[in-house]
Design a protein around this motif. Structure first.
Motif, short mmCIF file in Angstrom:
data_model
loop_
_atom_site.label_atom_id
_atom_site.label_comp_id
_atom_site.label_asym_id
_atom_site.label_seq_id
_atom_site.Cartn_x
_atom_site.Cartn_y
_atom_site.Cartn_z
N ALA A 90 6.16 -43.16 -15.00
CA ALA A 90 4.72 -42.99 -14.77
C ALA A 90 4.41 -42.93 -13.28
O ALA A 90 3.55 -42.15 -12.85
CB ALA A 90 3.95 -44.12 -15.42
N LEU A 91 5.09 -43.73 -12.49
CA LEU A 91 4.88 -43.70 -11.05
C LEU A 91 5.34 -42.37 -10.45
O LEU A 91 4.66 -41.80 -9.59
CB LEU A 91 5.63 -44.86 -10.39
CG LEU A 91 5.32 -45.17 -8.95
CD1 LEU A 91 3.84 -45.46 -8.76
CD2 LEU A 91 6.15 -46.33 -8.48
N ALA A 92 6.46 -41.86 -10.91
CA ALA A 92 6.94 -40.56 -10.43
C ALA A 92 5.97 -39.45 -10.82
O ALA A 92 5.71 -38.53 -10.03
CB ALA A 92 8.33 -40.28 -11.00
N GLU A 93 5.42 -39.52 -12.03
CA GLU A 93 4.44 -38.52 -12.47
C GLU A 93 3.17 -38.59 -11.63
O GLU A 93 2.60 -37.56 -11.25
CB GLU A 93 4.11 -38.72 -13.94
CG GLU A 93 3.08 -37.77 -14.50
CD GLU A 93 3.54 -36.32 -14.49
OE1 GLU A 93 2.65 -35.43 -14.51
OE2 GLU A 93 4.75 -36.07 -14.46
N ARG A 94 2.73 -39.79 -11.31
CA ARG A 94 1.53 -39.95 -10.47
C ARG A 94 1.77 -39.36 -9.09
O ARG A 94 0.91 -38.67 -8.54
CB ARG A 94 1.17 -41.43 -10.36
CG ARG A 94 -0.07 -41.65 -9.51
CD ARG A 94 -0.35 -43.09 -9.25
NE ARG A 94 -0.91 -43.71 -10.44
CZ ARG A 94 -1.20 -45.01 -10.53
NH1 ARG A 94 -0.95 -45.80 -9.50
NH2 ARG A 94 -1.69 -45.52 -11.62
N ARG A 95 2.94 -39.60 -8.52
CA ARG A 95 3.25 -39.04 -7.20
C ARG A 95 3.33 -37.52 -7.25
O ARG A 95 2.89 -36.84 -6.32
CB ARG A 95 4.57 -39.61 -6.70
CG ARG A 95 4.46 -41.04 -6.26
CD ARG A 95 5.78 -41.55 -5.75
NE ARG A 95 5.69 -42.96 -5.41
CZ ARG A 95 6.72 -43.76 -5.34
NH1 ARG A 95 7.93 -43.31 -5.58
NH2 ARG A 95 6.54 -45.02 -5.04
N ARG A 96 3.89 -36.97 -8.32
CA ARG A 96 3.98 -35.52 -8.47
C ARG A 96 2.58 -34.91 -8.54
O ARG A 96 2.30 -33.89 -7.91
CB ARG A 96 4.78 -35.15 -9.71
CG ARG A 96 5.05 -33.65 -9.84
CD ARG A 96 5.65 -33.28 -11.16
NE ARG A 96 4.76 -33.53 -12.29
CZ ARG A 96 3.72 -32.75 -12.63
NH1 ARG A 96 3.42 -31.70 -11.90
NH2 ARG A 96 2.98 -33.03 -13.67
N GLN A 97 1.69 -35.55 -9.29
CA GLN A 97 0.32 -35.05 -9.39
C GLN A 97 -0.40 -35.13 -8.06
O GLN A 97 -1.18 -34.23 -7.71
CB GLN A 97 -0.45 -35.82 -10.47
CG GLN A 97 -0.03 -35.47 -11.87
CD GLN A 97 -0.76 -36.33 -12.90
OE1 GLN A 97 -1.50 -37.25 -12.58
NE2 GLN A 97 -0.53 -36.01 -14.17
N GLU A 98 -0.18 -36.18 -7.30
CA GLU A 98 -0.81 -36.30 -5.97
C GLU A 98 -0.32 -35.22 -5.02
O GLU A 98 -1.09 -34.68 -4.24
CB GLU A 98 -0.54 -37.69 -5.40
CG GLU A 98 -1.32 -38.79 -6.08
CD GLU A 98 -0.91 -40.18 -5.61
OE1 GLU A 98 0.03 -40.31 -4.79
OE2 GLU A 98 -1.53 -41.15 -6.08
N ARG A 99 0.98 -34.90 -5.10
CA ARG A 99 1.51 -33.84 -4.23
C ARG A 99 0.92 -32.48 -4.58
O ARG A 99 0.60 -31.68 -3.71
CB ARG A 99 3.03 -33.78 -4.35
CG ARG A 99 3.75 -34.77 -3.46
CD ARG A 99 5.22 -34.43 -3.40
NE ARG A 99 5.79 -34.33 -4.75
CZ ARG A 99 6.64 -35.21 -5.27
NH1 ARG A 99 7.02 -36.24 -4.57
NH2 ARG A 99 7.10 -35.06 -6.49
N THR A 100 0.77 -32.21 -5.88
CA THR A 100 0.21 -30.91 -6.28
C THR A 100 -1.28 -30.82 -5.91
O THR A 100 -1.77 -29.74 -5.61
CB THR A 100 0.41 -30.64 -7.78
OG1 THR A 100 -0.18 -31.71 -8.53
CG2 THR A 100 1.87 -30.50 -8.13
#
Length: 104
Positions: A90-100
């Motif tokens: 979930a943390l990795a997904e949150r970071r991916r969404q923030e980068r996009t």
């Protein structure tokens, strides 16, 4: 008599923890908070019920309650590992969404 009281208390405590964990899973606002419901309270609830089964009938059996001890060990090992992996994903997904969002 004392054994029945102990088993009853363990089952009641286990049921209360399982109920509390389920309510936490349903009512807490975000994923990371909801993760605590099943991993903490429900683990203690199921562990308490399995301990009640161990006290009630497992010790008098031929295996000496090895089945109940194996269930408890498996539960207490797998629940924290699963929670850790879920939170990392979930943390990795949150970071991916923030980068996009920053790239847009």
């Amino acid at each position: 008599m004392l054994m029945e009281i102990l088993v009853s208390l363990l089952i009641l405590v286990g049921g209360a923890f399982a109920l509390l964990g389920s309510v936490g899973l349903a009512r807490l606002p975000d994923f990371f908070m909801r993760l605590h419901g099943p991993t903490k309270a429900t683990t203690l609830g199921v562990g308490s019920v399995v301990l009640a089964a161990l006290v009630h009938g497992g010790l008098g059996e031929e295996g000496g309650g090895l089945r109940e001890l194996a269930i408890t060990l498996f539960l207490f090992i797998t629940a924290p590992v699963t929670a850790h992996l879920l939170s990392k994903a979930a943390l990795a997904e949150r970071r991916r969404q923030e980068r996009t969002q920053k790239q847009s």
